[in-house]
Design a protein around this motif. Structure first.
Motif, short mmCIF file in Angstrom:
data_model
loop_
_atom_site.label_atom_id
_atom_site.label_comp_id
_atom_site.label_asym_id
_atom_site.label_seq_id
_atom_site.Cartn_x
_atom_site.Cartn_y
_atom_site.Cartn_z
N ALA A 1489 0.83 -1.21 0.00
CA ALA A 1489 0.00 0.00 0.00
C ALA A 1489 0.85 1.25 0.00
CB ALA A 1489 -0.93 -0.01 1.20
N CYS A 1490 2.04 1.19 0.59
CA CYS A 1490 2.87 2.40 0.65
C CYS A 1490 3.48 2.71 -0.70
CB CYS A 1490 3.98 2.21 1.68
SG CYS A 1490 3.29 1.92 3.33
N PHE A 1491 3.56 3.98 -1.00
CA PHE A 1491 4.14 4.46 -2.27
C PHE A 1491 3.55 3.74 -3.48
CE2 PHE A 1491 7.53 5.16 0.93
CZ PHE A 1491 7.59 6.55 0.84
N ALA A 1492 2.25 3.41 -3.40
CA ALA A 1492 1.63 2.61 -4.47
C ALA A 1492 1.68 3.33 -5.81
CB ALA A 1492 0.18 2.29 -4.11
N SER A 1493 1.50 4.67 -5.79
CA SER A 1493 1.47 5.38 -7.08
C SER A 1493 2.84 5.32 -7.75
CB SER A 1493 1.03 6.82 -6.89
OG SER A 1493 1.93 7.48 -6.02
N ALA A 1494 3.88 5.43 -6.96
CA ALA A 1494 5.23 5.38 -7.52
C ALA A 1494 5.51 3.98 -8.07
CB ALA A 1494 6.25 5.73 -6.45
N VAL A 1495 5.06 2.96 -7.35
CA VAL A 1495 5.26 1.57 -7.80
C VAL A 1495 4.57 1.38 -9.16
CG1 VAL A 1495 4.65 -0.83 -7.34
CG2 VAL A 1495 5.51 0.63 -5.48
N VAL A 1548 11.37 -0.14 -6.16
CA VAL A 1548 11.82 -1.09 -7.19
C VAL A 1548 11.42 -2.51 -6.80
CG1 VAL A 1548 13.82 -2.09 -8.33
CG2 VAL A 1548 13.71 0.38 -7.96
N LEU A 1549 11.59 -2.83 -5.52
CA LEU A 1549 11.23 -4.18 -5.07
C LEU A 1549 9.74 -4.43 -5.26
CD1 LEU A 1549 13.30 -4.67 -1.80
CD2 LEU A 1549 13.26 -6.19 -3.79
N ARG A 1550 8.96 -3.44 -4.81
CA ARG A 1550 7.51 -3.62 -4.88
C ARG A 1550 7.00 -3.63 -6.34
NH1 ARG A 1550 6.26 -6.10 -0.61
NH2 ARG A 1550 5.43 -5.01 1.20
N ALA A 1551 7.76 -3.00 -7.27
CA ALA A 1551 7.31 -2.95 -8.66
C ALA A 1551 7.40 -4.32 -9.32
CB ALA A 1551 8.12 -1.93 -9.45
N LEU A 1583 18.73 3.65 -10.30
CA LEU A 1583 17.97 2.43 -10.60
C LEU A 1583 18.94 1.27 -10.77
CD1 LEU A 1583 15.24 1.08 -11.41
CD2 LEU A 1583 15.84 1.57 -13.77
N LYS A 1584 20.05 1.54 -11.50
CA LYS A 1584 21.03 0.49 -11.77
C LYS A 1584 21.60 -0.01 -10.44
CE LYS A 1584 25.18 0.36 -14.44
NZ LYS A 1584 26.01 1.14 -15.34
N ALA A 1585 21.89 0.95 -9.56
CA ALA A 1585 22.44 0.59 -8.25
C ALA A 1585 21.45 -0.30 -7.51
CB ALA A 1585 22.73 1.86 -7.45
N CYS A 1586 20.15 0.07 -7.57
CA CYS A 1586 19.12 -0.73 -6.90
C CYS A 1586 19.16 -2.17 -7.41
CB CYS A 1586 17.73 -0.15 -7.14
SG CYS A 1586 17.47 1.39 -6.30
N TYR A 1587 19.30 -2.29 -8.77
CA TYR A 1587 19.27 -3.62 -9.38
C TYR A 1587 20.41 -4.48 -8.82
CZ TYR A 1587 19.92 -7.14 -13.07
OH TYR A 1587 20.09 -8.32 -13.75
N TYR A 1588 21.61 -3.89 -8.77
CA TYR A 1588 22.74 -4.69 -8.27
C TYR A 1588 22.62 -4.91 -6.77
CZ TYR A 1588 24.90 -4.42 -12.84
OH TYR A 1588 25.16 -4.56 -14.17
N GLN A 1589 22.08 -3.91 -6.05
CA GLN A 1589 21.92 -4.02 -4.61
C GLN A 1589 21.00 -5.21 -4.26
OE1 GLN A 1589 23.37 -2.27 -2.19
NE2 GLN A 1589 22.31 -3.47 -0.62
N ILE A 1590 19.88 -5.33 -5.02
CA ILE A 1590 18.90 -6.38 -4.72
C ILE A 1590 19.55 -7.75 -4.85
CG2 ILE A 1590 16.77 -7.50 -5.55
CD1 ILE A 1590 15.79 -4.68 -6.27
N GLN A 1591 20.45 -7.91 -5.87
CA GLN A 1591 21.07 -9.22 -6.05
C GLN A 1591 21.94 -9.58 -4.84
OE1 GLN A 1591 23.01 -9.79 -9.89
NE2 GLN A 1591 21.79 -8.10 -10.67
N ARG A 1592 22.42 -8.54 -4.14
CA ARG A 1592 23.33 -8.83 -3.02
C ARG A 1592 22.61 -8.86 -1.68
NH1 ARG A 1592 25.86 -5.87 -6.71
NH2 ARG A 1592 27.83 -6.66 -7.54
N GLU A 1593 21.31 -8.49 -1.66
CA GLU A 1593 20.58 -8.45 -0.39
C GLU A 1593 20.55 -9.84 0.22
OE1 GLU A 1593 19.52 -6.33 1.58
OE2 GLU A 1593 19.52 -4.49 0.42
N LYS A 1594 20.82 -9.91 1.50
CA LYS A 1594 20.67 -11.20 2.17
C LYS A 1594 19.77 -10.95 3.37
CE LYS A 1594 23.61 -13.58 -0.33
NZ LYS A 1594 23.35 -12.75 -1.49
#
Length: 1596
Positions: A1489-1495, A1548-1551, A1583-1594
């Protein structure tokens, strides 16, 4: 009360019509008197009953006069003057009718009003003896909506019944008695009911006698035929019978069922008659069959002149006075034979409708006593054809003796056929066993009354009516019969068989007119149906039985009845030929054909009678005053037309028909011409008959000149006359009348008087052939009469009035046609004279029916230039060809492809004419300049006429017949070549220019080759279609495309008979340029596809070859049809090779990668065969260097060194090899050169960038127009939007002054439109590039190793297209330069966050920096997106899998937990949310529900194509985040990157974008370099940073 006096101010002539005159029976006055008490009103119609009458005036009012016992006021019961029916005031009546004692009227709205005596329910009112005032009758159809009243057209009243004819042509009846024709036994019928028996038929008119009814019905169309039974269903008689005649035997199928009941199967439906008939005879459903049968005159003639309309009502002694200034040809029959099974015949008879009737054309007023004529009724003996002769003969004797001497004597004289005698006994219902053949006689009781009747008749004298006196002509009797020689006693089966082989010449004529004429004029194909009481024979069925239901009166079939009337106990029928048939009671001689003298009052003093009507004791006529001869002219037209019809019918039946039936008429072609003459004659005859009938009804109406048929539908008449004249002149030219002389001489000599009489020839010594000639050209004289009458009518109007103009024009039309046809006749006679003198051998080959001689050089000196001394050259000009005749040979030059021009004096051509034909050119020299002019004019006019093809028609409308001085140089024509080596025997049909095919046309060779398309100067040039049959494969080669100078050149599609298809460029009949070759279907042995460059029919240059069987795709260089040079091969198993090729093999240096990243770099000697030095690197980084030999995948011998890199070495070296990929491939700028070259050529440049801009624009305009024209002729129609696009592209964008953003925008819009249509060179280029790109990277080509090649190729396209655009728009700045601002930017937006300076955003599409990608990617990328994105997805597959796993895992968290986990500052957490308009608190469990419009905003990145659009989506997402944070913080703030990143990561995650890696890499590869450091660039980096960050999230 003088009804003749009118005030002079009234409209001329209008009030002088419709005056009433009456005679009373027994009054001493011979002259009709005026109706007492009648004022000045014009009467349109009158009707008389027994003692009363009704008048209808032109203002729609109805008056009654006479004895009116039903009136309520005593004074009105017997009024002194006609009284107005007040109940009808304001209703506007259109027709009235009177029964014996009741009256009726129909109003304009189709409502029926009835009044008078009602004892039998005849006024449709229940239980009321009288109806004093007009009372509306409700008639409604129970089948339809009951609320809808049926509209009525016509009304007829009898003594106890009334019939109404509705607008849908159905009959409604009420009253009492069998004459209603209703299926009921309860009388009276007071609610109108439909006569179901005639439902579905078109009823034209109804009439009522005292106790019987008649209906005139249109015949059914001939296709509704049913099969025929052998025996009559009712009386079980055989339907086919055989009868003896004096000198021949008739086999007939005209069976008459004696029962007075309906024969449901055999009457209501139409059935073909099956007769024993000559096998050669064929019946055309529309045709008329002439046989070698006896043709005799028809009916007795009672009075001469012309009867227009006869109306008799209630009365017996009256119709003898009916023959007012008219011809009444009357035949009587109280008893008309009816042939229930003849309806089929009827079917074909109604097509005949031009029966012959005798009518002489003297205008005698005095009646001529009727002549007894030889009787030829169709006998129908109810016995099988094989009945023994003795039985038949004894039957004849017994019958004859039973009936009396008179009958027997008549029988011997041949005046009475057996049918007549048999009829008396067979009308009784026979038992099935009691066949007439065995001589049994019906019930005794009937016999006496019949004998009584016969005696009574013989007392009336021989000329009176006998029961079967309406005669049938043999040739038209309606049944197909066969005449056999000899008496019946000599007939044997052998004879019968022989007779069946008699050759009957069958001529099929089609007198039925075109549908047009039938729609405009009254139909002559009618039948008469009668029902009711018949004891006076008034039903005409040949007996005195009553009929409960309508039954067709067979003997009036084909008689073209146009009007019916009924007296009290007799009936009358008026035919188109103005003959009146009458039958029924003849007590007072009212049938007009007994010996009693009838005197006809001389009516000249009255004026012109438009209607007559009769009551029991009185007789009334309506009269028109003849103002300025107007009415006289109309009557003259009608009378002469009917007389003319009669004459045409006589010619047809007495001359044409016998002529056609003669044997040995000459060659088939002559007979065919004669048949054509006969059929056109019939057609004309039928039209005149219809016209006569329509004039009769016209004279009853208001008589407005403008509604005359010859005025309104003149073309019908003009065409018919023209057609007839054409066929008769053709016959004449072929020497038709001379050829007829021999076979027809006996016939003609016998009938010489008849011929002279019919052709109106007075000269006794005239040749028979000449008389025939005159006779057949007789109809054309009629045109002068039309013109005369129309002119007479015109003089009755003011010169300025439109009527005058119209009549005048029409008159000149008819006159000019008459003159034109006269000229045609002279031409034909001139031509005939020429053929008689022309040498015989050539005549046969040159003589054609349509060919007319114009001039020839024996009487006009003309010679061939440079001809030999002794050569003979004779030139003959016909209306369709110029013939050059020499000693024994001749050559025919068709005029359509002949060009003649005078030679100028300077050229030394003294009096010369240059003649050009497709294969020859020669010069004719004439003796004098005048001769030269005459010949030139004659040839030019002949050519012009031949091209127009309308020489038979003078232009309608008079004076527009200005001849063109010379025929056009450019024209359409057909021609067959006889000389030209390339085109020998080929035939061409299309446009010509000065002797050469030029324009659109079709060329066909005798071996089956065809070319259809455009020509220029005799050669195929432009767009065309070409087919070449391939005998071996039994298929054809087929090419569709462009040609130049007789050869394939330009774009085209060639489908080979072998199944291969080539689409692309041609030059000199060879594949040259860019093209696509498909070989075989997917299922065939070697399906493959090549797209690339061709040189002189061979593959050369860059091309892509897809070998579908082996699953390999080659992209590289070719030479002489083989792979040669650098190239790349990918296979469906993921192998990738790039390197050198030689003669279709991998040879030299190359790199080979397998699916698992094993790499070999080194030398090759054959496909997939390693040979020589190289390096093999394993996926884990180990590699071997050395010498290799062997085929990949099947064991390789290695001599070399194995290296294991140190585990501690960084990974940096690994991608080295990958970086090398592409070095050995074809450089992107070398690819598809042919495609770009072609585009440059289209713009008129030899080399890229070299050429004139204006020329390029001109070529674009030409290409668009030509394509539009081509599309106009093709079956696929362009949509409206395409048409609009094309129209807008025809405007060249003009740029003056400094270059601005607006101009840049214009160019961008122009490019979008241009690339949308393949008709534009740029659009074609883009379409081709898209095709080659997809061919390369789809299917086997979807290999992740090709990604970099694919991206480079797109960049190369952009660069090269931009060069084209820059050439077309020279004012466009260089790539990377900036366009100056036209207005300063509104600086409302603050920097988005610290460190992001605002880089000229909000600019038109790509900002103000001109880049090829900004301008062209929006056009190109959406089309190339699917294959490109596929490659990105394959390349980033592993990365994206890891990313997606994390996304799915992290998305299981509720919002607050996720925000916390990602380290978003608490102040940015939303506290409340607006969901569907309601404010809700964010709970720990709240999810998505949060930031739904941006997602939602970010998710749109997948729906966009170009990097710039994708960057905009990212920018918008950032703005949406700001908006939602601002809403909760309620204060201004600037983002810092540290705050922003976690929030964006959450979005980015929620999208949940599945292929985010591909999106990121695509933007990175193709975005404009200048954006990288601007605001959008920074956002993209985030955005690119987010993409690489997500791959490294643990997650813990």
């Amino acid at each position: 009360m003088d009804s003749n006096k009118r005030s002079s101010t009234e409209a001329e002539g209008s009030k002088e019509r419709g005056l009433v005159r009456v005679w009373q029976a027994g009054s001493c006055s011979v002259t009709p008197e005026r109706l007492p008490g009648w004022g000045e009103k014009t009467v349109l119609q009158a009707a008389l009953g027994v003692k009363h009458g009704v008048l209808l005036t032109e203002d729609g009012a109805v008056y009654s006069f006479g004895n009116l016992p039903w009136r309520s006021e005593p004074a009105e019961i017997c009024p002194s003057s006609p009284i107005l029916e007040n109940a009808l005031v304001g209703q506007y009546a259109v027709t009235v009718a009177a029964g014996s004692f009741h009256s009726g009227a129909v109003t304009e709205g189709g409502v029926v009003y009835m009044w008078g005596e009602n004892s039998a329910g005849q006024c449709a009112v229940a239980n009321q003896p009288y109806v004093p005032e007009p009372n509306p009758v409700s008639i409604s159809d129970s089948e339809g909506s009951p609320l809808l009243a049926v509209r009525i057209l016509q009304l007829a009243c009898g003594e106890e019944h009334t019939l109404a004819l509705s607008i849908s042509r159905e009959i409604w009846a009420w009253g009492t008695g069998c004459q209603l024709g209703l299926i009921t036994t309860t009388f009276p019928v007071t609610k109108p009911q439909k006569v179901e028996h005639l439902a579905g038929r078109v009823v034209l008119q109804v009439a009522c006698g005292a106790f019987h009814s008649l209906a005139l019905v249109q015949c059914l169309p001939s296709q509704d035929l049913k099969p025929v039974p052998e025996r009559c269903n009712q009386c079980s008689q055989l339907l086919i019978t055989m009868t003896d005649k004096e000198d021949h035997v008739i086999i007939s199928d005209s069976h008459c069922c004696p029962l007075g009941v309906t024969l449901s199967e055999s009457q209501a439906e139409n059935q073909p008659s099956t007769a024993i008939s000559a096998p050669t005879e064929t019946l055309d459903s529309q045709g008329e069959v002439f046989e070698n049968a006896l043709v005799e005159n028809d009916l007795p003639v009672a009075t001469k002149g012309s009867v227009e309309n006869v109306q008799t009502t209630r009365g017996d002694a009256i119709s003898s006075q009916l023959d007012i200034m008219g011809t009444t040809e009357v035949s009587s029959a109280r008893n008309v034979p009816s042939y229930p099974n003849c309806q089929a015949v009827n079917e074909y008879m109604q097509k005949l409708t031009d029966q012959s009737k005798g009518e002489n054309s003297e205008d005698s007023e005095k009646p001529v006593p009727s002549q007894p004529l030889v009787e030829e009724a169709i006998p129908s003996l109810h016995s099988p054809p094989t009945t023994s002769t003795s039985a038949l003969n004894s039957l004849v004797v017994s019958c004859a003796s039973a009936v009396g001497v008179r009958v027997a004597a008549t029988y011997e004289a041949g005046a009475l056929s057996l049918k007549k005698v048999m009829n008396f006994y067979n009308t009784a219902p026979c038992e099935p066993g009691a066949q007439a053949g065995s001589g049994s006689i019906g019930p005794e009781g009937l016999k006496d009354s019949r004998e009584e009747q016969v005696k009574q008749e013989s007392m009336q004298g021989k000329k009176s009516s006998s029961l079967v006196d309406i005669r049938e002509e043999e040739s038209e009797g309606g049944s197909r019969r066969l005449s056999l020689p000899g008496l019946l006693s000599q007939v044997s089966p052998r004879l019968l068989r022989k007779a069946a082989r008699v050759k009957t010449r069958t001529v099929v004529l089609t007198p039925t007119y075109s549908g047009e004429a039938d729609a405009l004029l009254p139909s002559l194909r009618t039948e008469v149906w009668t029902w009711g009481k018949g004891k006076e024979g008034q039903l005409g069925h040949g007996d005195v039985l009553p009929r409960l239901q309508p039954l067709c009166v067979k003997c009036l079939d084909g008689k073209e009845v146009i009007h019916l009337e009924a007296g009290g106990y007799h009936s009358l029928a008026l035919t188109a030929k103005s003959q009146v048939y009458s039958w029924g009671s003849n007590t007072f001689g009212q049938l007009g054909h007994s010996d009693f003298p009838t005197t006809v009052p001389r009516l000249a003093k009255l004026g012109y009678i438009s209607r007559v009507t009769a009551g029991k004791d009185s007789y009334l006529a309506l009269v028109d005053k003849n103002i300025m001869g107007y009415i006289a002219s109309l009557h003259e037209l009608a009378t002469t037309e009917r007389r003319f019809y009669s004459k045409l019918s006589d010619i047809k039946s007495q001359i044409l028909r016998p002529l056609l039936s003669l044997e040995n008429l000459g060659t088939a072609s002559t007979v065919q011409l004669l048949q054509e003459v006969a059929s056109r004659f019939s057609k004309l005859c039928y039209l005149i008959g219809q016209h006569g009938a329509s004039l009769s009804s016209f004279l009853h109406g208001i008589k407005e000149a403008r509604s005359l048929v010859i005025l309104k539908h003149a073309s019908l008449f003009l065409d018919s006359y023209t057609e007839y004249c054409t066929s008769i002149t053709n016959f004449l030219v072929m020497g038709g009348f001379q050829l007829l002389a021999k076979p027809a001489i006996d016939f003609l000599n016998k009938n010489q008087e008849l011929l002279q009489d019919l052709s109106e020839v007075t000269d006794e010594n005239m040749q028979l052939i000449e008389i025939l000639n005159t006779l057949f050209f007789l109809p054309t004289r009629r045109l002068h009469n039309y013109a005369e009458v129309l002119l007479k009518l015109a003089t009755c109007f003011e010169v300025t009035s439109p009527e005058y103009q119209k009549l005048q024009d029409s008159s000149s039309c008819y006159e000019s046609l008459a003159l034109h046809l006269g000229r045609k006749r002279k031409e034909a006679e001139y031509t005939l004279g020429f053929w008689k003198t022309f040498p015989g051998k050539m005549t046969d080959s040159l003589r054609k029916p349509e060919r007319r001689l114009l001039c020839e050089s024996s009487n006009r000196a003309l010679s061939l230039q440079h001809a030999g001394r002794f050569s003979v050259n004779w030139f003959i000009l016909f209306n369709d060809a110029l013939v050059h005749a020499q000693f024994s040979t001749h050559h025919v030059f068709p005029l359509a492809t002949l060009w003649a021009e005078p030679l100028s004096e300077e050229a030394g051509g003294v009096n010369g004419l240059k003649i050009t034909t497709p294969e020859e050119q020669f010069t004719l020299i004439s003796s004098t300049p005048q001769e030269k002019t005459k010949w030139l004019r004659a040839i030019s006019q002949a050519v012009d006429q031949a091209l127009r093809g309308s020489s038979d028609l003078p232009p309608y409308g008079g004076g527009s017949s200005i001849q063109r001085q010379e025929p056009p140089i450019s024209r359409s024509a057909k021609y067959t070549f006889y000389k030209d080596p390339r085109l020998k025997d080929a035939s061409y049909d299309g446009r010509w220019f000065s002797g050469k095919p030029h324009g659109r046309g079709v060329l066909k060779w005798p071996d089956g080759k065809t070319y259809s398309g455009t020509f220029r100067s005799g050669l195929e040039d432009g767009y065309g279609e070409y087919r070449v049959p391939n005998k071996a494969l039994n298929k054809e080669d087929h090419y569709v495309g462009h040609w130049k100078e007789g050869k394939m050149c330009g774009q085209g599609i060639y489908s080979y008979a072998s199944g291969e298809v080539f689409e692309g460029c041609f030059q000199d009949n060879m594949r040259h340029g860019h093209g696509l070759l498909r070989s075989g279907k997917l299922t065939s042995s070697s399906p493959s596809m090549f797209i690339g460059q061709w040189v002189m029919d061979k593959k050369a240059g860059y091309g892509v070859f897809d070998d579908i069987t082996r699953g390999e795709k080659y992209m590289g260089m070719w030479q002489d049809d083989v792979c040669q040079g650098n190239g790349v091969v990918v296979t469906q198993f993921g192998l990738y090779y790039e390197g050198n090729f030689h003669l279709n093999k991998m040879m030299g240096n190359g790199i080979l990668l397998s699916e698992d990243d094993t790499i070999y770099e080194g030398e090759f000697s054959d496909d997939w065969t390693l040979s020589g030095k190289g390096t093999l690197t394993m996926p884990n980084g180990d590699y071997i260097e050395g010498c290799f030999s062997g085929e990949w995948g099947s064991g390789i011998k290695i001599t070399g060194t194995y290296f294991k890199p140190s585990l501690y070495e960084s990974d940096k070296d690994r991608p080295k090899v990958f970086r090398k990929l592409g070095n050995l491939a074809v450089p992107p700028d070398e690819k598809w050169k042919a495609v770009f070259d072609e585009c440059w050529h289209q713009l008129g440049c030899e080399n890229p960038g070299q050429g004139e801009v204006w020329k390029a624009w001109e070529n674009i305009a030409v290409a668009l127009t030509a394509s539009r024209r081509q599309h106009r002729d093709s079956p696929e129609i362009l949509s409206r939007s395409q048409t609009q696009t094309l129209e807008s592209l025809e405007f060249i964008p003009q740029h003056v002054g400094a270059f601005s953003v607006e101009k840049y925008d214009d160019i961008r819009k122009y490019l979008i439109k241009a690339c949308d249509t393949p008709l534009h060179p740029l659009g074609r280029l883009v379409e081709t590039l898209v095709a080659v790109y997809r061919m390369t990277y789809v299917g086997v080509g979807a290999n992740r190793r090709l990604l970099q090649e694919a991206v480079k190729e797109i960049k190369s396209y952009l660069k090269r297209i931009f060069q084209l655009v820059k050439f077309l728009f020279p004012e466009l700045p260089e790539e990377g330069s900036t366009i100056p601002l036209s207005a300063p930017l509104p600086s409302e937006r603050k920097p988005f966050c610290t460190g992001m300076s605002d880089s000229r955003s909000e600019s038109p599409e790509p900002g103000y920096v001109v880049t090829s990608s900004g301008l062209l990617l929006p056009v190109l990328l959406p089309r190339l997106y699917p294959p490109l994105f596929m490659l990105y997805a394959l390349d980033n597959d592993r990365e994206e899998d890891i990313y997606w796993e994390c996304v799915l895992r992290l998305n299981k968290q509720p919002d607050i937990a996720l925000l916390g986990f990602l380290g978003v500052q608490r102040k940015f957490w939303p506290v409340t949310l607006l969901i569907l308009g309601e404010t809700k608190k964010v709970l720990p469990t709240t999810k998505d529900a949060c930031f739904a419009s941006a997602v939602e905003c970010l998710q749109q990145i997948s729906t966009t194509f170009t990097p710039s659009d994708k960057l905009k989506v990212i920018q918008q997402t950032f703005e949406e985040i700001s908006q939602s944070v601002l809403a909760s913080l309620q204060e201004d703030f600037l983002w810092s990157m540290d705050d922003l990143f976690p929030v964006f990561l959450y979005v980015v995650l929620r999208a949940r974008i599945r292929n985010l890696g591909s999106e990121v890499h695509l933007i990175e590869d193709l975005m404009d370099p200048y954006l990288q450091h601007g605001e959008q660039g920074i956002m993209f980096t985030t955005l690119k940073a987010c993409y690489y960050q997500i791959q490294r999230e643990k997650l813990n």
